[in-house]
Enzyme design. Structure first.
Site, mmCIF file in Angstrom:
data_model
loop_
_atom_site.group_PDB
_atom_site.id
_atom_site.type_symbol
_atom_site.label_atom_id
_atom_site.label_comp_id
_atom_site.label_asym_id
_atom_site.label_seq_id
_atom_site.Cartn_x
_atom_site.Cartn_y
_atom_site.Cartn_z
ATOM 1 N N MET A 86 0.853 -1.189 0.000
ATOM 2 C CA MET A 86 0.000 0.000 0.000
ATOM 3 C C MET A 86 0.890 1.241 0.000
ATOM 4 O O MET A 86 1.751 1.376 0.874
ATOM 5 C CB MET A 86 -0.886 0.000 1.250
ATOM 6 C CG MET A 86 -1.680 -1.274 1.441
ATOM 7 S SD MET A 86 -2.257 -1.479 3.156
ATOM 8 C CE MET A 86 -3.358 -0.066 3.295
ATOM 9 N N GLY A 173 2.233 4.462 3.985
ATOM 10 C CA GLY A 173 2.660 3.310 3.210
ATOM 11 C C GLY A 173 2.928 2.084 4.066
ATOM 12 O O GLY A 173 3.530 2.180 5.124
ATOM 13 N N SER A 174 2.490 0.932 3.621
ATOM 14 C CA SER A 174 2.604 -0.277 4.424
ATOM 15 C C SER A 174 2.297 -1.492 3.556
ATOM 16 O O SER A 174 2.241 -1.406 2.342
ATOM 17 C CB SER A 174 1.650 -0.192 5.615
ATOM 18 O OG SER A 174 0.376 0.254 5.180
ATOM 19 N N ARG A 175 2.063 -2.634 4.212
ATOM 20 C CA ARG A 175 1.843 -3.873 3.467
ATOM 21 C C ARG A 175 0.893 -4.774 4.227
ATOM 22 O O ARG A 175 0.858 -4.770 5.455
ATOM 23 C CB ARG A 175 3.195 -4.556 3.261
ATOM 24 C CG ARG A 175 3.134 -5.910 2.581
ATOM 25 C CD ARG A 175 4.540 -6.379 2.287
ATOM 26 N NE ARG A 175 4.737 -7.772 2.603
ATOM 27 C CZ ARG A 175 5.917 -8.370 2.631
ATOM 28 N NH1 ARG A 175 7.010 -7.673 2.389
ATOM 29 N NH2 ARG A 175 6.013 -9.648 2.925
#
Length: 205
Positions: A86, A173-175
């Site tokens: 993301m 932002g990440s996952r």
């Protein structure tokens, strides 16, 4: 979001009162910030295919990895991991990929490496949510990124997970990783964009 809007409105009031261009510039910049905050925390309604054999995307973003791994904490064996990255422009609300019962919730403290790299799945700050969906065990893992410093998870053990419903969010932002059985049929490709609650990631055996 409300606070940012109030600050922007207050700055315009000061600018009108002082009639000074620096205050007008400040008011303009604060308005841009308020609009960006509203955009970042947007939470649109989502719909799509549903079914006990389907696994839908828990996050908006791009599929950056599809790989077989050992998953010892909930699956207790081999699983196929689908990783969705993301970015800061993605909708950051996360949704349940399947319907079932939440049987495992674990927060693990860690680092804040770039979420797009493999190492982040082992070393980064993360929250794992395990769902018993019939005879299948599906794990969803929220992973903090280089910028993301706050994972929010609403899930508690014993909760009912409804496919496509909200269970948390990650700021910036990440996952998000999804672990499915190795004999599941994968319905996405590397590099594909996903929409939380809508895109079908896999079909369970």
């Amino acid at each position: 979001m409300v606070v940012a809007a109030l600050i922007a409105a207050g700055s315009y009031a000061i600018a009108l009162n002082r009639r000074s261009w620096p205050f007008w510039l400040l008011a303009f910049l604060l308005t841009l910030v308020a609009l960006w905050v509203a955009y970042f925390f947007r939470d649109p309604e989502r719909s799509g295919d549903r079914g006990e054999r389907l696994v839908v995307a828990p996050a908006d973003g791009k599929v950056v990895m599809i790989t077989d791994v050992e998953e010892p904490v909930f699956v207790h064996g081999r699983a196929r991991r689908i990783s969705i990255f993301m970015n800061v422009f993605s909708v950051h609300v996360n949704r349940y990929p399947v319907t079932g019962t939440v049987e495992y919730v674990q927060h693990t403290e860690g680092k804040f490496l770039n979420a797009a790299v493999e190492q982040s799945s082992l070393e980064n700050e993360q929250v794992s949510v395990g769902i018993a969906a019939g005879r299948h065990r599906i794990l969803v893992r929220q992973i903090a990124g280089l910028i993301a410093r706050r994972i929010i998870t609403y899930s508690r053990e014993g909760d009912r997970a409804e496919q496509g419903s909200r269970f948390g969010l990650i700021r910036f932002g990440s996952r998000v990783d999804v672990f499915v059985p190795t004999d599941a049929t994968i319905r996405v490709n590397l590099g594909q964009q996903t929409t939380a609650g809508t895109t079908v990631l896999a079909e369970l055996p």
